[in-house]
Design a protein around this motif. Structure first.
Motif, short mmCIF file in Angstrom:
data_model
loop_
_atom_site.label_atom_id
_atom_site.label_comp_id
_atom_site.label_asym_id
_atom_site.label_seq_id
_atom_site.Cartn_x
_atom_site.Cartn_y
_atom_site.Cartn_z
N ASP A 144 -9.62 10.08 -0.06
CA ASP A 144 -10.41 9.43 0.78
C ASP A 144 -11.26 8.46 -0.06
O ASP A 144 -10.80 8.11 -1.22
CB ASP A 144 -11.50 10.21 1.52
N ASP A 145 -12.20 7.81 0.55
CA ASP A 145 -13.21 6.82 -0.35
C ASP A 145 -13.53 7.16 -1.56
O ASP A 145 -13.60 6.45 -2.45
CB ASP A 145 -14.23 6.09 0.25
N ASN A 146 -14.05 8.61 -1.65
CA ASN A 146 -14.40 9.14 -3.01
C ASN A 146 -13.31 9.01 -4.14
O ASN A 146 -13.48 8.53 -5.24
CB ASN A 146 -14.73 10.56 -2.73
N MET A 147 -12.21 9.54 -3.69
CA MET A 147 -11.11 9.38 -4.69
C MET A 147 -10.62 8.04 -4.80
O MET A 147 -10.09 7.80 -6.00
CB MET A 147 -9.87 10.03 -3.92
N SER A 148 -10.70 7.04 -3.98
CA SER A 148 -10.42 5.76 -4.33
C SER A 148 -11.42 5.09 -5.48
O SER A 148 -11.06 4.31 -6.19
CB SER A 148 -10.53 4.77 -3.02
N ALA A 149 -12.70 5.56 -5.36
CA ALA A 149 -13.53 5.16 -6.27
C ALA A 149 -13.22 5.49 -7.86
O ALA A 149 -13.47 4.89 -8.68
CB ALA A 149 -15.06 5.69 -5.94
N VAL A 150 -12.76 6.92 -7.87
CA VAL A 150 -12.05 7.30 -9.05
C VAL A 150 -10.84 6.47 -9.67
O VAL A 150 -11.27 6.08 -10.71
CB VAL A 150 -11.56 8.89 -8.83
N LEU A 151 -9.98 6.20 -8.86
CA LEU A 151 -9.04 5.40 -9.09
C LEU A 151 -9.60 3.88 -9.76
O LEU A 151 -9.11 3.53 -10.61
CB LEU A 151 -8.03 5.16 -7.91
N GLU A 152 -10.56 3.45 -8.91
CA GLU A 152 -11.04 2.13 -8.96
C GLU A 152 -11.67 1.99 -10.43
O GLU A 152 -11.62 1.24 -11.30
CB GLU A 152 -12.03 1.54 -8.03
N ALA A 153 -12.57 3.35 -10.84
CA ALA A 153 -13.14 3.34 -12.25
C ALA A 153 -12.53 3.41 -13.39
O ALA A 153 -12.63 2.76 -14.23
CB ALA A 153 -14.15 4.22 -11.99
N TYR A 154 -11.29 4.49 -13.35
CA TYR A 154 -10.44 4.46 -14.33
C TYR A 154 -9.17 3.91 -14.48
O TYR A 154 -8.85 3.38 -15.57
CB TYR A 154 -10.27 6.19 -14.39
N ALA A 155 -8.49 3.74 -13.19
CA ALA A 155 -7.26 3.14 -13.39
C ALA A 155 -7.07 1.76 -12.70
O ALA A 155 -6.05 1.17 -12.77
CB ALA A 155 -6.38 4.01 -12.56
N ASP A 156 -8.25 1.23 -12.41
CA ASP A 156 -8.66 -0.32 -12.27
C ASP A 156 -7.75 -0.61 -10.69
O ASP A 156 -7.01 -1.65 -10.63
CB ASP A 156 -8.00 -1.13 -13.05
N LYS A 157 -7.60 0.41 -9.76
CA LYS A 157 -6.87 0.35 -8.67
C LYS A 157 -7.50 1.06 -7.48
O LYS A 157 -8.05 2.04 -7.84
CB LYS A 157 -5.35 0.47 -8.75
N THR A 158 -7.13 0.65 -6.29
CA THR A 158 -7.78 1.49 -5.21
C THR A 158 -6.81 2.20 -4.48
O THR A 158 -5.45 1.89 -4.58
CB THR A 158 -8.61 0.57 -4.26
N LEU A 159 -7.15 2.88 -3.40
CA LEU A 159 -5.77 3.48 -2.72
C LEU A 159 -5.12 2.53 -1.87
O LEU A 159 -4.06 2.73 -1.62
CB LEU A 159 -6.41 4.60 -1.86
N ASP A 160 -6.00 1.41 -1.31
CA ASP A 160 -5.16 0.40 -0.67
C ASP A 160 -4.19 -0.26 -1.43
O ASP A 160 -3.09 -0.60 -1.12
CB ASP A 160 -6.20 -0.62 -0.44
N ASP A 161 -4.58 -0.42 -3.02
CA ASP A 161 -3.44 -1.13 -3.94
C ASP A 161 -2.19 0.25 -3.87
O ASP A 161 -1.08 -0.49 -4.06
CB ASP A 161 -3.96 -1.05 -5.17
N VAL A 162 -2.41 1.28 -3.84
CA VAL A 162 -1.49 2.30 -3.83
C VAL A 162 -0.56 2.23 -2.63
O VAL A 162 0.78 2.23 -2.65
CB VAL A 162 -1.99 3.73 -4.34
N LYS A 163 -1.27 2.05 -1.42
CA LYS A 163 -0.50 1.75 -0.36
C LYS A 163 0.44 0.62 -0.16
O LYS A 163 1.41 0.59 0.08
CB LYS A 163 -1.54 1.62 0.95
N ASP A 164 -0.14 -0.52 -0.84
CA ASP A 164 0.55 -1.81 -0.89
C ASP A 164 1.66 -1.77 -1.80
O ASP A 164 2.69 -2.24 -1.49
CB ASP A 164 -0.32 -2.85 -1.26
N ALA A 165 1.61 -0.86 -2.78
CA ALA A 165 2.83 -0.89 -3.78
C ALA A 165 3.90 -0.09 -3.52
O ALA A 165 5.02 -0.09 -3.92
CB ALA A 165 2.06 -0.25 -4.90
N ASN A 166 3.62 0.86 -2.08
CA ASN A 166 5.04 1.55 -1.87
C ASN A 166 5.31 1.32 -0.47
O ASN A 166 4.66 0.48 0.16
CB ASN A 166 4.47 3.14 -1.83
#
Length: 457
Positions: A144-166
């Protein structure tokens, strides 16, 4: 400020070791923790720029040891070891890691995880048809949004980026009730026909009739797993039958009736019995196709990309692959269907280090990892950029999968589907039905449907 808040949310998820209880309660606890962290930082908004460096430094200087476990297929152990090492190097400034890798097939992951969810791995790979059961059992962490925040802070991407990449189908396969529950790791979980072109011609492999005749003449066999509702459904799907997952977890199936194309289930079974009655047909146990290919007695096999290496080694210069053959049904040649699926990587809802587990799962499924997975094992990527490489585009097995994809369907079924269809397939494989006895075939189909549609206890 947005970046700082994301980082603080991430730290609340990881450094506080936020536990993720079962399903709804776990999501509520995590949201509460991160909301509280955000509230605590609201007074510091005016000094965000000054504190950002301090926050990052605190994260980088932690002496904490992050313990995680990962499960993957036996064939992927070297790949996982390599990519886990790369993950540890990528995040070395943030923490020290103790990541253990275990063996668990994607095909059996659900059963093993659900035996004891809390004892299962923090991160594990599984086939997409297991997603709903894992979610309903509270075994998967919602991304969810909480996990997206984790990705944005550490991996410089969001879940939307993950969705767009696949590719879209892989994201659909990883989503349930509009929530993403896993990261796609491949989009090649389907089956087609490998064959030895030094023995069989393109015309030979166009139909089961000509395929088996040519194999018999060569004194060889064609292998297929029949005792599996994943493989044997291809005959019914090709003839216009469907399956579906109901809201209560039961499966809708009408194989005992007449399909949208006008074929009776009895006709499909007769076509299957005609195939299994041939001396050139070899019914394989699920997972044993590669061993049979390696035996040297097989000139063709119904399988997927996971057996590409074995087929290439056995067939040598004759290595080839194509869509599935047609089969005889009510006097017609009907194109055999198949299942379109993906492999996914999820995070255990009971993991102690939820944020780091999400980061690891994302890392093991990103473009670089999927590219490496293909290089090592010819696993077809779901990542769009990885798919566009010349190496992937020219791959024999993936081209065959793409050819078969026109006749493939995403299989949505409940837990009650698998045992009855496996038993039914074994009955077909062992020729325990008389192709001339319509009543007996119909009774077997009625029993199959009754078992598949049984209520969930």
């Amino acid at each position: 400020m947005k970046k700082l808040l994301a980082l603080i949310l991430a730290l609340a998820m990881t450094l506080s070791l936020a536990a993720c209880g079962s399903s709804s309660s776990g999501s509520s606890d995590t949201t509460s923790d991160t909301s509280a962290a955000a509230a605590d930082t609201s007074a510091a908004d005016t000094t965000a720029d000054d504190t950002a460096d301090d926050t990052t430094t605190a994260a980088a200087s932690t002496d904490e040891v992050i313990s995680l476990t990962v499960w993957g297929a036996e064939e992927d152990q070297d790949y996982l070891a390599e990519r886990v090492e790369a993950f540890e190097e990528a995040y070395a400034d943030y923490a020290t890691f103790d990541i253990q890798i275990g063996v668990e097939s994607e095909s059996t992951a659900k059963d093993t995880v659900l035996t004891d969810i809390e004892a299962a791995a923090d991160v594990f790979a599984f086939a997409d048809d297991q997603l709903v059961s894992l979610v309903n059992a509270g075994a998967l962490l919602a991304l969810d949004d909480n996990m997206s925040a984790v990705l944005e802070a550490y991996a410089d991407k969001t879940l939307d980026d993950v969705k767009d990449a696949n590719v879209e189908v892989s994201i659909e396969a990883a989503t349930y009730n509009d929530t993403l529950y896993a990261f796609p790791t491949s989009a090649d979980n389907g089956f087609f026909l490998f064959y030895d072109s030094s023995v069989l011609s393109e015309e030979d492999v166009s139909s089961w009739d000509s395929l088996l005749a040519a194999a018999e003449e060569a004194g060889m066999q064609v292998a297929m797993t029949m005792s599996s509702g994943w493989y044997n459904a291809g005959f019914f799907y090709g003839a216009g039958f469907t399956t579906g997952l109901n809201d209560d977890g039961t499966t809708s199936i009408g194989w005992d009736g007449t399909s949208s194309l006008g074929y009776a289930g009895v006709d499909v079974v007769k076509g299957m019995l005609s195939i299994t009655s041939s001396s050139a047909f070899l019914a394989c146990a699920d997972g044993d196709v590669s061993n049979q290919i390696a035996s040297g007695n097989i000139c063709a096999a119904v399988s997927g990309t996971w057996d590409a290496e074995a087929a290439q080694a056995a067939f040598g210069d004759g290595y080839a692959a194509t869509k599935l053959p047609t089969f005889t049904c009510a006097g017609d040649q009907v194109q055999m269907g198949s299942v379109a699926g993906c492999k996914l990587m999820g995070v255990n809802a009971y993991c102690d280090n939820a944020g780091w587990a999400v980061l690891l799962a994302e890392f093991l499924t990103n473009e670089e990892s999927q590219t490496r997975h293909f290089e090592l094992r010819e696993i077809g990527p779901s990542n769009i950029n990885a798919q566009s490489s010349d190496e992937v585009a020219s791959n024999v097995a993936l081209n065959a999968l793409a050819e078969q994809s026109e006749y493939a369907t995403i299989q949505s079924v409940g837990d009650k589907y698998w045992d009855p269809t496996a038993t039914f397939g074994e009955i077909i494989a062992q020729q325990q039905l008389d192709a001339d006895d319509d009543d007996a075939i119909q009774a077997a189909l009625d029993d199959l449907v009754s078992g598949v549609t049984a209520a969930i206890e």
